[in-house]
Design a protein around this motif. Structure first.
Motif, PDB file in Angstrom:
ATOM      1  N   TYR A 206       0.845  -1.213   0.000  1.00 39.23           N
ATOM      2  CA  TYR A 206       0.000   0.000   0.000  1.00 39.23           C
ATOM      3  C   TYR A 206       0.874   1.255   0.000  1.00 39.23           C
ATOM      4  O   TYR A 206       1.112   1.862   1.049  1.00 39.23           O
TER       5      TYR A 206
ATOM      6  N   TRP B 183      -3.761   6.181   2.404  1.00 40.74           N
ATOM      7  CA  TRP B 183      -5.128   5.644   2.489  1.00 40.74           C
ATOM      8  C   TRP B 183      -5.848   6.382   3.595  1.00 40.74           C
ATOM      9  O   TRP B 183      -5.279   6.640   4.672  1.00 40.74           O
TER      10      TRP B 183
ATOM     11  N   HIS C  64     -10.602   7.700  -0.780  1.00 42.58           N
ATOM     12  CA  HIS C  64      -9.997   6.605  -0.006  1.00 42.58           C
ATOM     13  C   HIS C  64      -8.508   6.451  -0.259  1.00 42.58           C
ATOM     14  O   HIS C  64      -7.788   6.013   0.624  1.00 42.58           O
TER      15      HIS C  64
ATOM     16  N   TYR D 242       1.473  -0.707  -7.164  1.00 43.93           N
ATOM     17  CA  TYR D 242       0.072  -0.826  -6.720  1.00 43.93           C
ATOM     18  C   TYR D 242      -0.859  -0.792  -7.913  1.00 43.93           C
ATOM     19  O   TYR D 242      -0.685  -0.016  -8.850  1.00 43.93           O
TER      20      TYR D 242
ATOM     21  N   ASP E  66     -12.992  -4.906   2.661  1.00 44.29           N
ATOM     22  CA  ASP E  66     -13.153  -5.121   1.226  1.00 44.29           C
ATOM     23  C   ASP E  66     -13.955  -6.356   0.804  1.00 44.29           C
ATOM     24  O   ASP E  66     -14.901  -6.253   0.054  1.00 44.29           O
TER      25      ASP E  66
ATOM     26  N   ARG F 159      -5.518 -12.935   0.269  1.00 46.91           N
ATOM     27  CA  ARG F 159      -6.080 -11.769  -0.413  1.00 46.91           C
ATOM     28  C   ARG F 159      -7.403 -12.123  -1.097  1.00 46.91           C
ATOM     29  O   ARG F 159      -7.720 -13.296  -1.268  1.00 46.91           O
TER      30      ARG F 159
HETATM   31  C1  DGY Z   1      -6.658  -2.755  -1.774  1.00 44.85           C
HETATM   32  O1  DGY Z   1      -6.088  -2.397  -2.803  1.00 44.85           O
HETATM   33  O2  DGY Z   1      -6.638  -3.893  -1.319  1.00 44.85           O
HETATM   34  C2  DGY Z   1      -7.333  -1.758  -0.987  1.00 44.85           C
HETATM   35  O3  DGY Z   1      -7.886  -2.296   0.180  1.00 44.85           O
HETATM   36  C3  DGY Z   1      -8.332  -1.001  -1.745  1.00 44.85           C
HETATM   37  O4  DGY Z   1      -8.560   0.110  -0.953  1.00 44.85           O
END
Ligand code: DGY
Length: 421
Positions: free
Chosen positions: A33, A37, A75, A85, A162, A195
């Motif tokens: 990440y 965020w 977000h 990413y 998510d 994931r």
């Molecule tokens: C991700 O990319 O997994 C995030 O949680 C999206 O905000």
């Protein structure tokens, strides 16, 4: 980072915040990440407040500097391009500088700003500048997303939870078959079994494309978008945030009447997300009226908003007692429980910290102490991971995670005694 081995846990937590600091904003973890965020950043601010108060307020200022004209706080804020990413700024196509995503995330800012204010006697001026911005964000939720009562989300990512089973029924109606080829990046950083799956990602992208093709037109997305569900998690977070913003407003001598109206309307809408069949607050597909039929952390966030019920409490005790490290993001007795896959079972220290705020306010000090102890065991034995298997404590997701470090400093690590080697 220094050689982490010889640092105390508190020192490690501080070092994680400092090493994830990119100058005015903090990434949740490097690699997985790499941007700012929304709710991660607010937790980062709370963590900074334990050792650098001005830096805590700076974090919030940077976040709100990217607020949209309509009040929405995005977000993700893409401060600098990072090919590690996906989906990045080119996919969202939001014409702002810095670029942002087109959806929001749980509004914890008022609640944690109030916590930070209580820690910082000099914070009143800093919060005075933020107050109208936070209020504009709350207005956006109230006007754009609460027209049916509880908070509606237009993308599972808005919930912050998510891929939790809450969204399965809404996601089943999303056609992800036309999104074309793409390359995920998350599974290059973290084991794919922890994931969301490929079908989830296809649908996440289909929803994103719909929003992008409307030019991020809120009314169009809410009226006709492929996904619209009532989120108990954000509903309770916003409800608590309204209460905290009212309190901050009073301290500043501001008129808080409008916020009181939003809070009262939201509280009176709660019966709409009470699923009597399962005896719990539940997510609901707002296109069909169908409940998800699941019990998880969204329901337990009701504690944050002083809204527990005896039936829900019975579930909480059953679910908590079924694992070694509460509180799991999903019911361990349910068929879909998946103890290491993102929001489908693992325990999230950061959600525990929110539930703990509610437990404390309700005077449930024993429960709060148990939650703190179990959370501290996870982190002290296994590291500052993003989330953990609630049964065997296997650390999951990203490591050296900002919000886990932050809640260690503000909550979980409180009273923790380091064992001598
Ligand atoms: C991700 O990319 O997994 C995030 O949680 C999206 O905000």
């Amino acid at each position: 980072m220094n050689d982490m081995k010889y640092l105390t846990l508190n020192e490690k937590a501080v070092a994680i915040l400092q090493s994830n600091d990119r100058g005015g904003y903090t990434v949740p973890t490097s690699g997985l990440y790499p941007y700012q965020w929304n709710w991660d950043s607010v937790f980062a601010a709370w963590g900074f407040a334990t050792f650098d108060k001005p830096r805590a307020w700076d974090e919030l200022d940077t976040l709100f500097a990217s607020q949209w004209d309509d009040g929405m706080v995005p977000h993700i804020i893409f401060h600098q391009d990072d090919p590690g990413y996906f989906p990045g700024p080119d996919m969202w196509q939001v014409n702002r500088n810095p670029a942002t995503s087109g959806i929001s995330q749980p509004p914890v800012a008022a609640t944690l700003a109030r916590e930070i204010l209580a820690m910082d006697p000099d914070g009143l001026d800093r919060v005075r500048a933020l107050f109208p911005k936070i209020k504009a964000w709350h207005r956006w939720w109230a006007e754009q997303r609460c027209s049916q009562g509880p908070v509606a989300i237009t993308h599972p990512w808005e919930s912050g939870r998510d891929n939790c089973p809450d969204w399965d029924i809404g996601m089943a109606n999303v056609d992800g078959s036309n999104v074309g080829d793409y390359q995920r990046r998350d599974t290059g950083h973290v084991d794919a079994s922890m994931r969301p799956g490929k079908e989830d990602y296809d649908r996440y992208l289909a929803i994103l494309y719909f929003g992008r093709d409307t030019g991020w037109n809120q009314s169009e997305i809410v009226a006709n978008g492929p996904f619209l569900m009532a989120d108990p998690g954000i509903t309770f977070i916003l409800l608590r945030a309204h209460v905290d913003l009212i309190e901050i407003g009073r301290q500043l001598g501001e008129d808080v009447q409008e916020i009181e109206t939003w809070a009262a309307a939201l509280r009176s809408s709660l019966p709409m997300i009470w699923n009597a069949d399962i005896g719990a607050y539940d997510a609901r597909d707002l296109r069909t009226g169908t409940f998800s039929g699941n019990i998880g952390s969204g329901a337990f966030l009701s504690l944050l908003a002083d809204e527990s019920t005896p039936e829900l409490d019975t579930h909480l005790q059953r679910i908590w007692d079924a694992v070694a490290y509460g509180i799991p993001s999903f019911d361990p007795d349910a068929v879909l429980f998946d103890p290491r896959r993102y929001w489908r079972g693992p325990t999230w220290p950061v959600v525990n910290s929110l539930i703990a705020l509610g437990l404390r306010r309700a005077g449930r000090f024993e429960d709060e102490a148990r939650l703190r102890r179990e959370t501290a065991q996870l982190i002290s034995k296994h590291g500052f991971f993003e989330y953990f298997d609630p049964k065997d404590a296997t650390p999951c997701g990203g490591n050296d995670f900002t919000w886990t470090a932050a809640i260690w400093l503000t909550w979980a690590g409180r009273d923790f005694q380091e064992e001598a080697d």
